[in-house]
Design a protein around this motif. Sequence first.
Motif, PDB file in Angstrom:
ATOM      1  N   LEU A  28       0.827  -1.199   0.000  1.00 65.37           N
ATOM      2  CA  LEU A  28       0.000   0.000   0.000  1.00 65.37           C
ATOM      3  C   LEU A  28       0.861   1.249   0.000  1.00 65.37           C
ATOM      4  N   LEU A  29       0.380   2.276  -0.686  1.00 68.27           N
ATOM      5  CA  LEU A  29       1.058   3.560  -0.644  1.00 68.27           C
ATOM      6  C   LEU A  29       0.746   4.230   0.682  1.00 68.27           C
ATOM      7  N   LEU A  30       1.664   5.044   1.183  1.00 70.86           N
ATOM      8  CA  LEU A  30       1.498   5.672   2.500  1.00 70.86           C
ATOM      9  C   LEU A  30       0.241   6.523   2.587  1.00 70.86           C
ATOM     10  N   ASN A  31      -0.100   7.234   1.523  1.00 71.21           N
ATOM     11  CA  ASN A  31      -1.282   8.083   1.577  1.00 71.21           C
ATOM     12  C   ASN A  31      -2.581   7.286   1.542  1.00 71.21           C
ATOM     13  N   SER A  32      -2.535   6.058   1.071  1.00 72.77           N
ATOM     14  CA  SER A  32      -3.759   5.255   1.020  1.00 72.77           C
ATOM     15  C   SER A  32      -3.972   4.423   2.283  1.00 72.77           C
ATOM     16  N   VAL A  33      -2.962   4.333   3.146  1.00 71.97           N
ATOM     17  CA  VAL A  33      -3.086   3.551   4.375  1.00 71.97           C
ATOM     18  C   VAL A  33      -4.170   4.137   5.274  1.00 71.97           C
ATOM     19  N   GLU A  34      -4.141   5.466   5.472  1.00 67.88           N
ATOM     20  CA  GLU A  34      -5.139   6.108   6.333  1.00 67.88           C
ATOM     21  C   GLU A  34      -6.537   5.987   5.733  1.00 67.88           C
ATOM     22  N   GLU A  35      -6.625   6.079   4.431  1.00 70.89           N
ATOM     23  CA  GLU A  35      -7.921   5.918   3.750  1.00 70.89           C
ATOM     24  C   GLU A  35      -8.475   4.506   3.962  1.00 70.89           C
ATOM     25  N   HIS A  36      -7.616   3.515   3.881  1.00 72.49           N
ATOM     26  CA  HIS A  36      -8.040   2.126   4.094  1.00 72.49           C
ATOM     27  C   HIS A  36      -8.456   1.898   5.546  1.00 72.49           C
ATOM     28  N   ARG A  37      -7.750   2.521   6.496  1.00 67.43           N
ATOM     29  CA  ARG A  37      -8.110   2.374   7.914  1.00 67.43           C
ATOM     30  C   ARG A  37      -9.491   2.963   8.183  1.00 67.43           C
ATOM     31  N   GLN A  38      -9.780   4.101   7.566  1.00 70.59           N
ATOM     32  CA  GLN A  38     -11.088   4.716   7.766  1.00 70.59           C
ATOM     33  C   GLN A  38     -12.188   3.887   7.112  1.00 70.59           C
ATOM     34  N   LYS A  39     -11.872   3.291   5.973  1.00 71.44           N
ATOM     35  CA  LYS A  39     -12.883   2.526   5.233  1.00 71.44           C
ATOM     36  C   LYS A  39     -13.141   1.165   5.863  1.00 71.44           C
ATOM     37  N   TRP A  40     -12.078   0.429   6.247  1.00 72.78           N
ATOM     38  CA  TRP A  40     -12.230  -0.943   6.736  1.00 72.78           C
ATOM     39  C   TRP A  40     -11.856  -1.121   8.201  1.00 72.78           C
ATOM     40  N   GLY A  41     -11.311  -0.109   8.836  1.00 70.14           N
ATOM     41  CA  GLY A  41     -10.953  -0.214  10.244  1.00 70.14           C
ATOM     42  C   GLY A  41      -9.532  -0.715  10.439  1.00 70.14           C
ATOM     43  N   GLU A  42      -9.126  -0.733  11.700  1.00 68.96           N
ATOM     44  CA  GLU A  42      -7.791  -1.201  12.060  1.00 68.96           C
ATOM     45  C   GLU A  42      -7.670  -2.699  11.794  1.00 68.96           C
ATOM     46  N   ASN A  43      -6.471  -3.138  11.521  1.00 76.10           N
ATOM     47  CA  ASN A  43      -6.217  -4.555  11.275  1.00 76.10           C
ATOM     48  C   ASN A  43      -5.822  -5.217  12.597  1.00 76.10           C
ATOM     49  N   ARG A  44      -6.808  -5.335  13.508  1.00 76.34           N
ATOM     50  CA  ARG A  44      -6.556  -5.903  14.829  1.00 76.34           C
ATOM     51  C   ARG A  44      -7.658  -6.878  15.191  1.00 76.34           C
ATOM     52  N   PHE A  45      -7.279  -7.832  16.029  1.00 71.78           N
ATOM     53  CA  PHE A  45      -8.258  -8.767  16.559  1.00 71.78           C
ATOM     54  C   PHE A  45      -8.980  -8.128  17.732  1.00 71.78           C
ATOM     55  N   ALA A  46     -10.208  -8.537  17.961  1.00 70.89           N
ATOM     56  CA  ALA A  46     -10.960  -8.052  19.117  1.00 70.89           C
ATOM     57  C   ALA A  46     -10.362  -8.653  20.386  1.00 70.89           C
ATOM     58  N   GLU A  47     -10.302  -7.860  21.431  1.00 68.76           N
ATOM     59  CA  GLU A  47      -9.769  -8.334  22.704  1.00 68.76           C
ATOM     60  C   GLU A  47     -10.730  -9.352  23.321  1.00 68.76           C
ATOM     61  N   PRO A  48     -10.219 -10.505  23.751  1.00 68.47           N
ATOM     62  CA  PRO A  48     -11.111 -11.493  24.382  1.00 68.47           C
ATOM     63  C   PRO A  48     -11.538 -11.014  25.767  1.00 68.47           C
ATOM     64  N   LYS A  49     -12.729 -11.438  26.179  1.00 70.31           N
ATOM     65  CA  LYS A  49     -13.210 -11.093  27.510  1.00 70.31           C
ATOM     66  C   LYS A  49     -12.359 -11.835  28.543  1.00 70.31           C
ATOM     67  N   LYS A  50     -12.006 -11.123  29.595  1.00 69.27           N
ATOM     68  CA  LYS A  50     -11.202 -11.746  30.642  1.00 69.27           C
ATOM     69  C   LYS A  50     -12.117 -12.538  31.567  1.00 69.27           C
ATOM     70  N   GLU A  51     -11.643 -13.714  31.952  1.00 65.81           N
ATOM     71  CA  GLU A  51     -12.403 -14.599  32.818  1.00 65.81           C
ATOM     72  C   GLU A  51     -12.244 -14.156  34.278  1.00 65.81           C
ATOM     73  N   SER A  52     -13.349 -14.104  34.999  1.00 61.66           N
ATOM     74  CA  SER A  52     -13.287 -13.671  36.397  1.00 61.66           C
ATOM     75  C   SER A  52     -12.609 -14.741  37.247  1.00 61.66           C
ATOM     76  N   ILE A  53     -12.162 -14.339  38.423  1.00 58.24           N
ATOM     77  CA  ILE A  53     -11.466 -15.270  39.322  1.00 58.24           C
ATOM     78  C   ILE A  53     -12.407 -16.372  39.787  1.00 58.24           C
ATOM     79  N   LEU A  54     -13.686 -16.034  40.008  1.00 55.57           N
ATOM     80  CA  LEU A  54     -14.652 -17.060  40.425  1.00 55.57           C
ATOM     81  C   LEU A  54     -14.881 -18.089  39.321  1.00 55.57           C
TER      82      LEU A  54
END
Length: 87
Positions: A23-49
């Motif tokens: 990707l070209l540097l100027n199109s990276v921000e455009e792609h992030r706005q269009k499709w979002g960050e390239n990250r996985f969703a954080e899993p829910k943390k399990e309680s101690i109980l």
Amino acid sequence: MEYSTENLQKLISFYKSDIQNGLLLNSVEEHRQKWGENRFAEPKKESILAKIKNHLLEMMNLVLLFVAALSAYLAFLNDQNYITSFY
């Protein structure tokens, strides 16, 4: 779009990319706005109980708890002093 069956040139033009440089540097921000960050969703943390419950319900722990309860019951039936035997 089915990426595994698409023509490579069609995918490159769709994403406005380059096969050598990516990707070209100027199109990276455009792609992030269009499709979002390239990250996985954080899993829910399990309680101690929940962790304690999961560990107690493992098969080996259930067997050990059953044997301990059976031992205490048999000691009680035979009038053994089960509590003071630990002192």
